[in-house]
Write an enzyme that holds these catalytic residues in place. Sequence first.
Site, short mmCIF file in Angstrom:
data_model
loop_
_atom_site.label_atom_id
_atom_site.label_comp_id
_atom_site.label_asym_id
_atom_site.label_seq_id
_atom_site.Cartn_x
_atom_site.Cartn_y
_atom_site.Cartn_z
N GLY A 205 0.83 -1.19 0.00
CA GLY A 205 0.00 0.00 0.00
C GLY A 205 0.87 1.25 0.00
O GLY A 205 1.70 1.42 0.87
N SER A 206 0.71 2.14 -0.97
CA SER A 206 1.67 3.23 -1.10
C SER A 206 1.15 4.30 -2.05
O SER A 206 -0.02 4.32 -2.44
CB SER A 206 3.00 2.67 -1.61
OG SER A 206 2.78 1.79 -2.70
#
Length: 242
Positions: A205-206
């Site tokens: 997640g980024s």
Amino acid sequence: MARPARPPADTPESELSRFVDLVRSTVPPMHPAGLPFVGGALGVAAIGHRKRWVRAAGLAAAAACAGFFRHPPRTPPSRPGVVVAPADGLVTLIDEAVPPAELNLSDEPLPRVSIFLSLFDAHVQRAPVAGEVITVKHKPGQFLSADKAEASEDNERNSLWLRTADGHDVVAVQLAGLLARRIVCSTHPGAHLALGETYGLIRFGSRLDTYLPKGSVIGVEIGQRAIGGETVLADLPSGSPA
């Protein structure tokens, strides 16, 4: 009159070859960074094979990791002078901002496009332009939710400065997120990247911020889904910078 030769019958080998090609074209390959995770999950399944729930959990984790670390092939556009999305995800921000201070660029705000990657997006990063790697800088920081505006300043990040053959500077910034604890960057100053070439990965997640030269024409909108290496984020200014 000679009868036309009949085409040779399919052999088991040719049928197998077609099946393998079909699987390769349907199931994307996996980034090497995912091998330890998939291997570990399969190891758990093998060790606990006598317990159905352990085996099921290990296999499910292996499948989830293989999906997360997928590395699908992409075909960059052939039109010259374009900037492509450096990652799959949702365009969440289009504004102007000063590039990361550690790059020692000008303090003048530049056009910026932010892409948020959810857990379900492919997490490899691709070069937004073809060019030379001028600088790669890593900066430790926090792990706030990557969709927050302050994440660009406060979160751990890795900044990649690229210069095109025409002299345009483009910056791609890998930002860690709430669950992301590891930023991978496999390139270095002096390297040359092709348009859409894979250079890194973030887990899990980024966000990716792309800083563009002044005068670039933005080609996406907030809320649009981007495909890394294929979606055109912007057109660079025509000609070489002064």
